[in-house]
Design a protein around this motif. Structure first.
Motif, PDB file in Angstrom:
ATOM      1  N   GLN A  51      31.816  -6.901 -94.785  1.00 30.06           N
ATOM      2  CA  GLN A  51      33.256  -7.001 -94.575  1.00 30.06           C
ATOM      3  C   GLN A  51      33.705  -8.457 -94.434  1.00 30.06           C
ATOM      4  N   TRP A  54      33.890  -9.978 -97.827  1.00 32.01           N
ATOM      5  CA  TRP A  54      35.045  -9.463 -98.569  1.00 32.01           C
ATOM      6  C   TRP A  54      36.336 -10.160 -98.137  1.00 32.01           C
ATOM      7  N   ASN A 154      26.930  -6.798-104.414  1.00 33.71           N
ATOM      8  CA  ASN A 154      27.234  -7.533-103.191  1.00 33.71           C
ATOM      9  C   ASN A 154      25.917  -7.913-102.520  1.00 33.71           C
TER      10      ASN A 154
END
Length: 271
Positions: A51, A54, A154
């Motif tokens: 997260q 991101w 990722n």
């Protein structure tokens, strides 16, 4: 093959409400408790780091024009509640920081664009994480494991859990559709401090996606997992990312993953 089904609220209730499950669930063995505790800790950190990468990337794009010309990659470190994202330059031999983003409880609390005259040096620990990341990516390319997207994976690097233990480098199939979470195509490489690949693995044998039904009353998701006797960090990561309870059939038993909580939903089979 892995079979994925979405469980509706009525089905979840038929199994038993979560509080009842928690009270009636049979106890785990010491080995199972250790494995699930480790999976929960890793899954929580993977989620936090993913997260951070991101949201921090959005912040970086807002500050740096043509980042492809200057950014060589990124790493995230720190505790799950306060991770720090560091974008580094394209100097493979001696990387330096370019942009830093600090988080607290899921929110960006500080950003810093490294300018001329600023200290852009990276700590030995961060340089080691960068080196492990590059070696993990190389191992993924050499292995050519199952991968389930047409976009780059990722990457998440977890630091050693104890001194002398390896770095854990994850290459994760990205989420490309709203309310659909990839459960297949994830990979982990264990990298020693000297760059040796100590172990590597995939977490599934096929590409599968957990999709939430259109019905908003859907309470949970379910997956069968034949590769491990207990849920893994990927199941915890998926449960946290989806915000839904995940039932995992593993080792001939039904497990429940609620965020970072992992427990048995059924008694052990008689032998």
């Amino acid at each position: 093959m892995i079979r994925i089904v979405a469980l509706m609220l009525a089905t979840a209730c038929a199994l038993a409400p979560a509080p009842v499950l928690a009270q009636q669930a049979p106890s785990m063995s010491i080995k199972e408790l250790h494995a699930t505790t480790l999976a929960a800790a890793r899954g929580k950190l993977i989620r936090a780091y993913d997260q951070a990468a991101w949201h921090g990337t959005d912040a970086m794009f807002a500050r740096i024009q043509h980042p492809e010309d200057v950014i060589g990659g990124w790493i995230v470190d720190g505790p799950a509640h306060a991770p720090v994202l560091v974008f580094f330059d394209r100097n493979d031999a001696d990387p330096h920081a370019v942009f830093v983003v600090e988080f607290l409880d899921g929110k960006i609390v500080a950003t810093r664009l490294i300018g001329e005259g600023d200290d852009a040096s990276l700590s030995p620990e961060r340089k080691a994480m960068i080196a492990a990341r590059e070696r993990g990516i190389a191992a993924w390319r050499e292995e050519k494991p199952l991968y389930c997207a047409d976009k780059p994976p990722n990457t998440v690097v977890l630091p050693p859990e104890q001194p002398g233990e390896p770095y854990l480098v994850y290459l994760l199939t990205p989420q490309v559709k709203d309310r659909a979470w990839p459960a297949g195509g994830h990979f982990r490489a264990e990298i020693a401090a000297d760059g040796r690949v100590l172990a590597k693995r995939s977490f599934t044998r096929s590409c599968v996606t957990l999709e939430a039904p259109a019905d908003k009353d859907a309470a949970a998701l379910m997956v069968t997992h034949p590769l491990d006797p207990v849920p893994t960090e990927i199941h915890v990561f998926t449960a946290l990312t989806s915000g839904m309870t995940l039932y995992v059939g593993a080792g001939g038993r039904l497990w429940v993953v609620e965020g970072t909580r992992i427990y048995l939903a059924d008694p052990p089979k008689k032998r």
